[in-house]
Motif scaffolding. Sequence first.
Motif, mmCIF file in Angstrom:
data_model
loop_
_atom_site.group_PDB
_atom_site.id
_atom_site.type_symbol
_atom_site.label_atom_id
_atom_site.label_comp_id
_atom_site.label_asym_id
_atom_site.label_seq_id
_atom_site.Cartn_x
_atom_site.Cartn_y
_atom_site.Cartn_z
ATOM 1 N N GLU A 53 0.813 -1.217 0.000
ATOM 2 C CA GLU A 53 0.000 0.000 0.000
ATOM 3 C C GLU A 53 0.843 1.262 0.000
ATOM 4 O OE1 GLU A 53 -3.256 0.488 -0.213
ATOM 5 O OE2 GLU A 53 -3.647 -1.662 -0.461
ATOM 6 N N ASP A 54 1.928 1.265 0.757
ATOM 7 C CA ASP A 54 2.709 2.482 0.918
ATOM 8 C C ASP A 54 3.429 2.834 -0.381
ATOM 9 O OD1 ASP A 54 3.971 4.305 3.269
ATOM 10 O OD2 ASP A 54 5.478 3.873 1.726
ATOM 11 N N PRO A 55 3.206 4.023 -0.963
ATOM 12 C CA PRO A 55 3.836 4.372 -2.245
ATOM 13 C C PRO A 55 5.357 4.477 -2.161
ATOM 14 C CG PRO A 55 2.703 6.281 -1.305
ATOM 15 C CD PRO A 55 2.313 5.098 -0.483
ATOM 16 N N ASP A 56 5.888 4.912 -1.020
ATOM 17 C CA ASP A 56 7.343 4.980 -0.883
ATOM 18 C C ASP A 56 7.960 3.588 -0.874
ATOM 19 O OD1 ASP A 56 7.537 7.793 -0.780
ATOM 20 O OD2 ASP A 56 6.907 7.769 1.313
ATOM 21 N N MET A 57 7.273 2.630 -0.256
ATOM 22 C CA MET A 57 7.755 1.255 -0.275
ATOM 23 C C MET A 57 7.638 0.676 -1.684
ATOM 24 S SD MET A 57 9.170 -1.248 1.314
ATOM 25 C CE MET A 57 9.024 -0.917 3.083
ATOM 26 N N GLN A 58 6.609 1.060 -2.426
ATOM 27 C CA GLN A 58 6.480 0.623 -3.814
ATOM 28 C C GLN A 58 7.707 1.057 -4.624
ATOM 29 O OE1 GLN A 58 2.799 2.300 -5.210
ATOM 30 N NE2 GLN A 58 1.521 1.042 -3.869
ATOM 31 N N LEU A 59 8.078 2.334 -4.471
ATOM 32 C CA LEU A 59 9.246 2.828 -5.197
ATOM 33 C C LEU A 59 10.527 2.160 -4.719
ATOM 34 C CD1 LEU A 59 8.432 6.651 -5.427
ATOM 35 C CD2 LEU A 59 8.400 4.972 -7.283
ATOM 36 N N ALA A 60 10.611 1.901 -3.422
ATOM 37 C CA ALA A 60 11.803 1.249 -2.877
ATOM 38 C C ALA A 60 11.979 -0.143 -3.484
ATOM 39 C CB ALA A 60 11.710 1.164 -1.355
ATOM 40 N N LEU A 61 10.884 -0.875 -3.662
ATOM 41 C CA LEU A 61 10.961 -2.199 -4.267
ATOM 42 C C LEU A 61 11.339 -2.104 -5.742
ATOM 43 C CD1 LEU A 61 7.889 -3.902 -2.566
ATOM 44 C CD2 LEU A 61 10.291 -4.454 -2.203
ATOM 45 N N LEU A 62 10.813 -1.089 -6.424
ATOM 46 C CA LEU A 62 11.190 -0.894 -7.820
ATOM 47 C C LEU A 62 12.680 -0.573 -7.935
ATOM 48 C CD1 LEU A 62 8.224 1.162 -9.354
ATOM 49 C CD2 LEU A 62 8.714 -1.278 -9.608
ATOM 50 N N ARG A 63 13.201 0.184 -6.956
ATOM 51 C CA ARG A 63 14.629 0.503 -6.995
ATOM 52 C C ARG A 63 15.491 -0.736 -6.746
ATOM 53 N NH1 ARG A 63 12.995 5.376 -3.511
ATOM 54 N NH2 ARG A 63 12.399 6.905 -5.113
ATOM 55 N N LEU A 64 14.947 -1.696 -6.002
ATOM 56 C CA LEU A 64 15.655 -2.976 -5.867
ATOM 57 C C LEU A 64 15.733 -3.689 -7.210
ATOM 58 C CD1 LEU A 64 14.438 -4.718 -2.563
ATOM 59 C CD2 LEU A 64 16.742 -3.931 -3.109
ATOM 60 N N ALA A 65 14.667 -3.557 -7.999
ATOM 61 C CA ALA A 65 14.624 -4.213 -9.311
ATOM 62 C C ALA A 65 15.375 -3.420 -10.368
ATOM 63 C CB ALA A 65 13.167 -4.408 -9.750
ATOM 64 N N LYS A 91 9.195 -17.332 7.231
ATOM 65 C CA LYS A 91 7.868 -17.947 7.301
ATOM 66 C C LYS A 91 6.786 -17.040 6.734
ATOM 67 C CE LYS A 91 8.857 -20.798 11.380
ATOM 68 N NZ LYS A 91 8.553 -21.037 12.812
ATOM 69 N N ARG A 92 7.081 -15.766 6.653
ATOM 70 C CA ARG A 92 6.108 -14.790 6.147
ATOM 71 C C ARG A 92 6.437 -14.315 4.736
ATOM 72 N NH1 ARG A 92 6.482 -15.553 11.156
ATOM 73 N NH2 ARG A 92 4.753 -15.231 12.610
ATOM 74 N N GLY A 93 7.267 -15.090 4.041
ATOM 75 C CA GLY A 93 7.473 -14.859 2.610
ATOM 76 C C GLY A 93 8.744 -14.144 2.218
ATOM 77 N N PHE A 94 9.629 -13.858 3.163
ATOM 78 C CA PHE A 94 10.858 -13.141 2.832
ATOM 79 C C PHE A 94 11.960 -14.131 2.463
ATOM 80 C CE2 PHE A 94 8.394 -10.059 5.162
ATOM 81 C CZ PHE A 94 8.650 -8.874 4.477
ATOM 82 N N THR A 95 11.866 -14.635 1.250
ATOM 83 C CA THR A 95 12.833 -15.594 0.735
ATOM 84 C C THR A 95 13.248 -15.174 -0.669
ATOM 85 O OG1 THR A 95 11.049 -16.986 -0.131
ATOM 86 C CG2 THR A 95 11.867 -17.511 2.076
ATOM 87 N N GLY A 96 14.310 -15.801 -1.183
ATOM 88 C CA GLY A 96 14.736 -15.529 -2.552
ATOM 89 C C GLY A 96 15.158 -14.087 -2.740
ATOM 90 N N GLU A 97 14.653 -13.477 -3.821
ATOM 91 C CA GLU A 97 15.021 -12.091 -4.114
ATOM 92 C C GLU A 97 14.413 -11.099 -3.131
ATOM 93 O OE1 GLU A 97 11.548 -13.297 -6.784
ATOM 94 O OE2 GLU A 97 13.568 -14.078 -6.416
ATOM 95 N N LEU A 98 13.541 -11.581 -2.246
ATOM 96 C CA LEU A 98 12.948 -10.718 -1.229
ATOM 97 C C LEU A 98 13.324 -11.181 0.174
ATOM 98 C CD1 LEU A 98 9.445 -9.940 -2.776
ATOM 99 C CD2 LEU A 98 11.218 -8.282 -2.204
ATOM 100 N N ASP A 99 14.501 -11.810 0.325
ATOM 101 C CA ASP A 99 14.917 -12.178 1.676
ATOM 102 C C ASP A 99 15.382 -10.915 2.415
ATOM 103 O OD1 ASP A 99 17.558 -11.567 1.030
ATOM 104 O OD2 ASP A 99 18.151 -13.647 0.740
ATOM 105 N N LEU A 126 0.926 -12.467 9.601
ATOM 106 C CA LEU A 126 0.944 -11.383 8.632
ATOM 107 C C LEU A 126 1.488 -11.862 7.288
ATOM 108 C CD1 LEU A 126 2.401 -8.428 10.762
ATOM 109 C CD2 LEU A 126 0.004 -8.757 10.094
ATOM 110 N N THR A 127 1.003 -11.253 6.221
ATOM 111 C CA THR A 127 1.583 -11.525 4.901
ATOM 112 C C THR A 127 2.843 -10.680 4.723
ATOM 113 O OG1 THR A 127 0.359 -9.764 3.782
ATOM 114 C CG2 THR A 127 -0.727 -11.911 3.976
ATOM 115 N N ARG A 128 3.617 -11.015 3.728
ATOM 116 C CA ARG A 128 4.828 -10.238 3.450
ATOM 117 C C ARG A 128 4.496 -8.777 3.173
ATOM 118 N NH1 ARG A 128 7.420 -12.335 -1.670
ATOM 119 N NH2 ARG A 128 5.819 -11.028 -2.609
ATOM 120 N N ASN A 129 3.446 -8.532 2.422
ATOM 121 C CA ASN A 129 3.103 -7.156 2.058
ATOM 122 C C ASN A 129 2.629 -6.359 3.271
ATOM 123 O OD1 ASN A 129 3.680 -7.810 -0.608
ATOM 124 N ND2 ASN A 129 1.578 -8.442 -1.019
ATOM 125 N N GLU A 130 1.927 -7.020 4.176
ATOM 126 C CA GLU A 130 1.486 -6.330 5.398
ATOM 127 C C GLU A 130 2.691 -5.968 6.265
ATOM 128 O OE1 GLU A 130 -2.977 -8.293 6.025
ATOM 129 O OE2 GLU A 130 -1.189 -9.356 6.748
#
Length: 424
Positions: free
Chosen positions: A88-100, A337-345, A396-400
Amino acid sequence: MGLSSSERATRQSALAAQLAFRRALLDVSDSTRRLSGEFSRLQAPGRGLGGGHSVFLRYVDYGARQLRWMEVQLATATRLTTAASQVEDPDMQLALLRLAGPRLEATLLGSLLLSVWLDLLHLADAVCTQHFYSVERMFADLGRWQQRLEPAMTALSSLEPGQVEAAARDVPVLVGHLSSEFTATLQSARKGAESVAKVLVLKEALEALSLLSALKFSLPSVPPSAPALLGVGLVVGGDGVMVGTRLVVSAEWVEMMRHLVRAGVLSFPVVSAAVRIQAGQVMLAQAHGELPRGVREALGDGPEVRGMRVTGRAGAGMNDPPRHHVLPKEFRAWFEKRGFTGELDIDQFCVEMERANHEAIHGGGNWKLGRQWPGEWNRMIMEALHEAEVTAGRMLTRNEVLDIVAGRMKRYGVPMEFTRWRGP
């Protein structure tokens, strides 16, 4: 509803960056699919490069190996883009895009270089199949060209932003050199065609192979006797960026890159390199100069964008600042356990901070004493996450988790510029 004008602008900017990133991914993916098909054709037994000369297979295999890491990074960038669209957070959205972003930068430049390599392989295929050029000489030429290509490919595949940007500055010069080699080899092959009939056969062979997928953008080299041409530069027209009267990139491409550069997702040196390559020899000859001001502005370059790239103490040649795990690494299993694995560890979610600031959010230099302070980062973030799970009555989900972390980062003034962990 209920958002201020600045909040709406932030959300709109994040959405525009997401859409632009997806379009850029599709563009590069289309290129890699075409490259994959061409390499498969050149690898075909009996029908491949040079009429089936097995001696050339190593060079086709080299291109195919480079393509594999690009395909992996494109897939990873796609998953990161999907994750960005789900928070939901737009700054976190951009932060993830900057990782990519570095992954897209590397594959964008890598696919351009691989297109040039494919052109050279096509040339070898045409001249060796028709016996217009010595097989031994072509084998040696390809080996020499591969050596020139290898350092740039190695730097790009590292995904290190510094190495990728350094490679971006050198890539136009490299493409210019390979373009000149291509022209020289083609001229030698034409001399080897002793009759007009053979010249026509060579011409038809080159056209049939759809040569110049990348090098077709190369303008004739600027001769020393024609100083008037040295002033030719890129200008912005209604349909995109032009060189002279030739369209280099479309207006849609310009707008897409503007969003990504201004959002800090792509670096301007990488975008500039892509423009120079497509502009041809005139701009390749000026590879280390600046693009015209109008073009730089059209692509999103400006003082505020360049300011985003200041690296502080580390950029001045001093020791790298500490990299702070936003998601506490002592709770790695909890996050996995909440989805932080692989490219999102959790090692992807580190931020560079000055040592004083880093110690401050951990309650001082002694971390054991710091943990007794309720506001210490690791203690605070885990308490917030546990409380959210108790309230939700579920895991909680990873996104939450990311949305909660984004709120705490803003409260603590922690920059939302993630970088990968480089520690042991």
